[in-house]
Design an enzyme around this catalytic site. Structure first.
Site, PDB file in Angstrom:
ATOM      1  N   ARG A 194       0.752  -1.217  -0.164  1.00 46.68           N
ATOM      2  CA  ARG A 194      -0.117  -0.027  -0.150  1.00 46.68           C
ATOM      3  C   ARG A 194       0.863   1.164   0.014  1.00 46.68           C
ATOM      4  O   ARG A 194       0.352   2.247  -0.532  1.00 46.68           O
ATOM      5  CB  ARG A 194      -0.899  -0.093   1.221  1.00 46.68           C
TER       6      ARG A 194
ATOM      7  N   GLU B 223       5.626  40.342  -7.380  1.00 41.09           N
ATOM      8  CA  GLU B 223       4.153  39.898  -7.988  1.00 41.09           C
ATOM      9  C   GLU B 223       3.491  41.365  -8.211  1.00 41.09           C
ATOM     10  O   GLU B 223       3.458  42.317  -7.175  1.00 41.09           O
ATOM     11  CB  GLU B 223       3.622  39.229  -6.930  1.00 41.09           C
TER      12      GLU B 223
END
Length: 288
Positions: free
Chosen positions: A98, A199
């Site tokens: 898993r 930004e």
């Protein structure tokens, strides 16, 4: 960087989480001398990432388990392809199954999604890059998967580069300095090797930011038309990075505006796990 030490530390933690006091099912149902052979099989087409991580899950569970990788990170595959074989003590194979699949499915999902974005902009000069929107503790794994899919990594952490966003600029200019002055003052304190990205969210913010001598300007949530205007306005004076709500449906048009980089948070936070299965046969060794 996804080094063996990083892989082993993280996979070992995942194995301990999954079986803190051992694998009760395998230890109670599976004979200690049983052996298993399994194949990692693709249930759908994609791009592989996490091959070494897959191997590590079995190696760390039981060194007697042998993994043969038939494909490497960055390789494309089709439905039905066998990507790896696993052979050894059945308890070890079953216990690691898993965790091994969780890693390789998630990483291959990220690589596959990245490859689709890269294909959309292949006719342009734009790079597809990831962001810091990663799963805590798994950034190196997810960033590695992006590269396997043909993408590029943005800054790895807050320690790697300066990236000033709107909140940073608001604090910087609170003293009365202009954006240009505030950025120049901050840049003067940095080593000359440090890259600075800023930004902006409006066209009128571009000139004051460029005047400070920054290396990259990020045009955040610009319309397609404004992106094209922004690229023209920057005129090669800085790297242009486009971001904000980028999808497979919009990325081609964004790239065609002439931006240099397209930052896509969805590469890591929006990728689904790819459907890969471990087809297994368990048996007992022949009596001597």
């Amino acid at each position: 960087m996804l080094t063996r030490a990083v892989i082993d530390r993280t996979v070992a933690a995942a194995l301990a989480e999954d079986a803190p006091w051992g694998d009760l099912t395998s230890e109670s149902l599976i004979p200690a001398h049983a052996v298993a052979r399994a194949e990692l099989v693709a249930r759908e087409p994609g791009v592989l990432a996490g091959a070494e991580v897959f191997e590590a899950a079995f190696r760390l569970t039981d060194p007697a388990v042998r993994v043969e990788l038939r494909a490497g990170d960055g390789d494309r595959f089709d439905t039905g392809d066998v990507l790896a074989t696993v052979e050894g003590p059945a308890r070890g194979v079953l216990s690691a199954e898993r965790v091994a699949l969780n890693f390789v499915q998630r990483m291959s999902g990220t690589a596959t999604l990245t490859s689709r974005f890269v294909a959309e902009v292949a006719h342009t000069g734009a790079r597809i890059a990831d962001t810091r929107k990663t799963t805590p503790g798994l950034r190196a794994f997810e960033r590695h998967a992006v590269v396997a899919g043909g993408g590029h990594n943005h800054r790895f952490s807050l320690s790697d580069a300066v990236m000033a966003k709107d909140n940073h600029l608001a604090v910087l200019t609170a003293s009365g300095l202009s954006v240009t002055q505030a950025l120049q003052t901050a840049i003067a304190r940095l080593p000359h090797t440090t890259h600075v990205e800023v930004e902006v969210d409006r066209l009128d913010q571009i000139e004051p930011v460029l005047a400070a001598g920054i290396g990259t300007i990020m045009l955040d949530n610009f319309s397609i038309d404004d992106l094209a205007r922004g690229v023209e306005q920057v005129a090669g004076r800085a790297i242009v990075d486009a971001s904000g709500g980028v999808t497979l449906e919009t990325v081609r048009r964004i790239a065609e505006t002439g931006v240099d980089v397209i930052s896509v948070g969805a590469l890591t936070h929006g990728a689904r796990a790819l459907d890969l299965g471990l087809d297994m046969a368990v048996g007992l060794p022949d009596p001597v």
